[in-house]
Design an enzyme around this catalytic site. Sequence first.
Site, PDB file in Angstrom:
ATOM      1  N   LEU B 109       3.573 -71.128  39.336  1.00 15.01           N
ATOM      2  CA  LEU B 109       2.796 -70.831  40.383  1.00 15.01           C
ATOM      3  C   LEU B 109       1.857 -70.775  39.251  1.00 15.01           C
ATOM      4  O   LEU B 109       1.449 -69.754  38.068  1.00 15.01           O
ATOM      5  CB  LEU B 109       2.943 -70.013  41.177  1.00 15.01           C
ATOM      6  CG  LEU B 109       4.333 -69.603  41.750  1.00 15.01           C
ATOM      7  CD1 LEU B 109       4.639 -68.437  42.388  1.00 15.01           C
ATOM      8  CD2 LEU B 109       4.526 -70.925  42.134  1.00 15.01           C
ATOM      9  N   GLY B 154       7.744 -70.703  38.132  1.00 15.99           N
ATOM     10  CA  GLY B 154       7.616 -71.409  38.956  1.00 15.99           C
ATOM     11  C   GLY B 154       8.062 -73.105  38.751  1.00 15.99           C
ATOM     12  O   GLY B 154       9.271 -73.748  39.280  1.00 15.99           O
ATOM     13  N   ASN B 178      10.556 -66.373  33.837  1.00 14.40           N
ATOM     14  CA  ASN B 178      10.005 -64.892  33.045  1.00 14.40           C
ATOM     15  C   ASN B 178       8.706 -63.672  34.066  1.00 14.40           C
ATOM     16  O   ASN B 178       7.821 -63.377  33.354  1.00 14.40           O
ATOM     17  CB  ASN B 178       9.363 -65.612  32.291  1.00 14.40           C
ATOM     18  CG  ASN B 178       8.117 -66.508  32.427  1.00 14.40           C
ATOM     19  OD1 ASN B 178       8.484 -67.224  33.587  1.00 14.40           O
ATOM     20  ND2 ASN B 178       7.251 -66.725  31.816  1.00 14.40           N
ATOM     21  N   GLU B 179       9.337 -63.983  35.634  1.00 14.14           N
ATOM     22  CA  GLU B 179       8.519 -62.843  36.271  1.00 14.14           C
ATOM     23  C   GLU B 179       8.524 -61.821  35.741  1.00 14.14           C
ATOM     24  O   GLU B 179       6.802 -61.198  35.801  1.00 14.14           O
ATOM     25  CB  GLU B 179       8.686 -63.336  37.827  1.00 14.14           C
ATOM     26  CG  GLU B 179       7.899 -64.574  38.200  1.00 14.14           C
ATOM     27  CD  GLU B 179       8.957 -65.816  38.441  1.00 14.14           C
ATOM     28  OE1 GLU B 179      10.384 -65.260  36.935  1.00 14.14           O
ATOM     29  OE2 GLU B 179       8.621 -66.108  39.053  1.00 14.14           O
TER      30      GLU B 179
END
Lengths: 303, 303, 303
Positions: B109, B154, B178-179
């Site tokens: 994202l 994303g 890996n947010e």
Amino acid sequence: MALRACLRGRSGFSGVLSQLSSCSSHGRVHVSPVVIAQRRNNSTSPRLQVDLDQGTGVAVMRLQNPPVNSLSLEFITDICINVEKLEMDKSCRGLIITSNQPKVFSAGLDILEMYGKSPERCGEFWRAVQEMWLKVYSSNMAVIAAINGSSPAGGCLLSMTCDYRIMADNPRYSIGLNETQLGIVAPFWFKDTMVNTVGFRTTEVALQLGLLYNPSDALKIGLVDQLVPEDQVLATATKTMTKWFAIPDHARQITKSMMRKPTIDKMTSNREADIKNFVSFITKDSIQKSLRMYLEMLKKRKA
Amino acid sequence: MALRACLRGRSGFSGVLSQLSSCSSHGRVHVSPVVIAQRRNNSTSPRLQVDLDQGTGVAVMRLQNPPVNSLSLEFITDICINVEKLEMDKSCRGLIITSNQPKVFSAGLDILEMYGKSPERCGEFWRAVQEMWLKVYSSNMAVIAAINGSSPAGGCLLSMTCDYRIMADNPRYSIGLNETQLGIVAPFWFKDTMVNTVGFRTTEVALQLGLLYNPSDALKIGLVDQLVPEDQVLATATKTMTKWFAIPDHARQITKSMMRKPTIDKMTSNREADIKNFVSFITKDSIQKSLRMYLEMLKKRKA
Amino acid sequence: MALRACLRGRSGFSGVLSQLSSCSSHGRVHVSPVVIAQRRNNSTSPRLQVDLDQGTGVAVMRLQNPPVNSLSLEFITDICINVEKLEMDKSCRGLIITSNQPKVFSAGLDILEMYGKSPERCGEFWRAVQEMWLKVYSSNMAVIAAINGSSPAGGCLLSMTCDYRIMADNPRYSIGLNETQLGIVAPFWFKDTMVNTVGFRTTEVALQLGLLYNPSDALKIGLVDQLVPEDQVLATATKTMTKWFAIPDHARQITKSMMRKPTIDKMTSNREADIKNFVSFITKDSIQKSLRMYLEMLKKRKA
């Protein structure tokens, strides 16, 4: 024969058997003397050989519906009746299911039960398939599949309803839910049983592609638990049963029920809708045409 | 352009697309001539190259949003529109998603869509992310990710929504959600998709630690299905598609829908709450500060 | 001591602790000065040694209830109180649970709490077992089990509630939920925790057969995450904690809660029924007899 006759009539079928199913999670079923009187330990239909060793408490059920143990309505009913009898027999603690036919455990549901049949007959057939799954998946006995041959589709389902799977290490044998290859679809409770066995992702791919696994790959994904040389499948199953008998029955049974109850409840509460869905799908012209082509292909192969 | 314009307006967006989504589990969508007239087979936005081979029925969608295929609102909308077009095209049975940018499949994202934007814009962006997931995860087409570069966050989500993942065997590439490393959190449907792919326990650790896996480890945990040399990723995807096409579409599609429907239903019935939750989280001062620090770090790296 | 006294009264117990539990998914709990005043960093009961390193934010909790860290009501209450204190301590971000007894991490629930006790006392005991699970499984801290000895039954449960498990690579040690071997049954939330850790199928077999795994097999099925030489278990746990601390606490905590909340909610909403069920089962004559036989066997072994 009384029990069996009763089971054939649809209302009797769902009545008696589901009544028993509903007992299965509450420990051993106590049977009335009347029913016990009807029991024969080494009962056999022409299609099944059942031997109960009263000493060890292990029954061996041999599938013998030539040529490939196709699961016809008659054959499935035999299986249900015999599992039910053993379930009610207090001397029987474990069941081994194996094949008396060469090279095949079971070829799965009999396609002739789905081709050119009336909706009523299709519904009766499907109810029997459900019942077989219910009886074995919720059995209070320890149930081991001694898979001494190929086991596609319904044969794989029957294997997966057992507690433990030992397969002959013969690379020519295969196992899997390959329904989509025939243009038909495994219903949600086949899927749920496979997810419980090999997990979501493996099931997602296996069902979509109708994958059949050789024994080595089946072991790798967890579809079977153990591979042994072909001539040791039954002996290993018998030996393995002692591990299951080492655990007090009530503790093992409560645990098994705790694990499987959500899956069983989901099926029973959707049972009628599932039958309706199967009948409406299988009687479609396009599906009947697929089945006819498949049957013709099988005929050509034989010739 | 009409479809696209329509999709940009929020009401149109959720209207048209979710209407189509709701059809996806009932087999191929039959499109009206009006819509067909708007279709171009080899349509391209500047950010996408889409080539449909009418002979094989395979479309290849190449992501080309330089430099790293960041998923901006515009880019996501392009993806949604093009997937939708292919979905409606009866000659298209399979979709391969790959990258035209070197070394990266998609960087995930676009953080600029989450930093310093109005709540309204954040909500619009999030709805598009949901839509992309819905379109691909519920697609009637067989969808293969040809992952020819790194695929974090994303990018990993987009890969996981496909039916099969083939990754370049280059140890410098990585894939994962890996947010948390950025101080943000993967929402429940990212999590559900990962649990469906690699199981609960692996997801629990991977999401908490924001783990990125090299191709070899990704294969081990089942996050990708196959590794091939970098120059063979697309060819292998094309070849693999023939396996998926060997199964009658209706049987494969019903099976796929049966597997994914619970996850999709859970998302759609929590869609508005999820948007609200995202907007309220991402517009927090503390989160905005985290993102600013991350963006500054990226700038320094470039310099 | 006030907190502890409060926790002993049943209403206080469920009151204070569950109030805190309910906060755990919303980030760090802010404690009032009054409660802080009661906190001692390196508090110890005779049965626990707790050392919090204010510099690193890592607390080490050493179980020392001789001879085998059996989980009695008193010991479990100590654990709950100390986990709660650390949870409220803003300087503490991570917890390592290990044993100060040789060869054993914890032998599991104290059978003497289940044998010959009043239903009231059994119920109080079970509520404490639930509370320990709730506190650790829903902890905002990163919790690592440093399993430096055998860890059967309740010891395995305690290990599984942690975020990561490092076990001594000593083949004489074992770990698993072996309740059925004693004729008792792991309740649904033990089962759910194990399914979350090793998946459905492995749990199904492991629980039915009451399997204990040596470290190498435990690693293979994912029941533990890492094996190290016995003298490096604690050091490895400390080192591993830095990986968990590299992630912003809020992102890790929200993610952890998202993963575990359904399992925790299921337990809390069935908590009273579960206590009732346990008391009714454990006070049965047949079960009491099983436990007596087991205790007598243990006595003979010692002699």
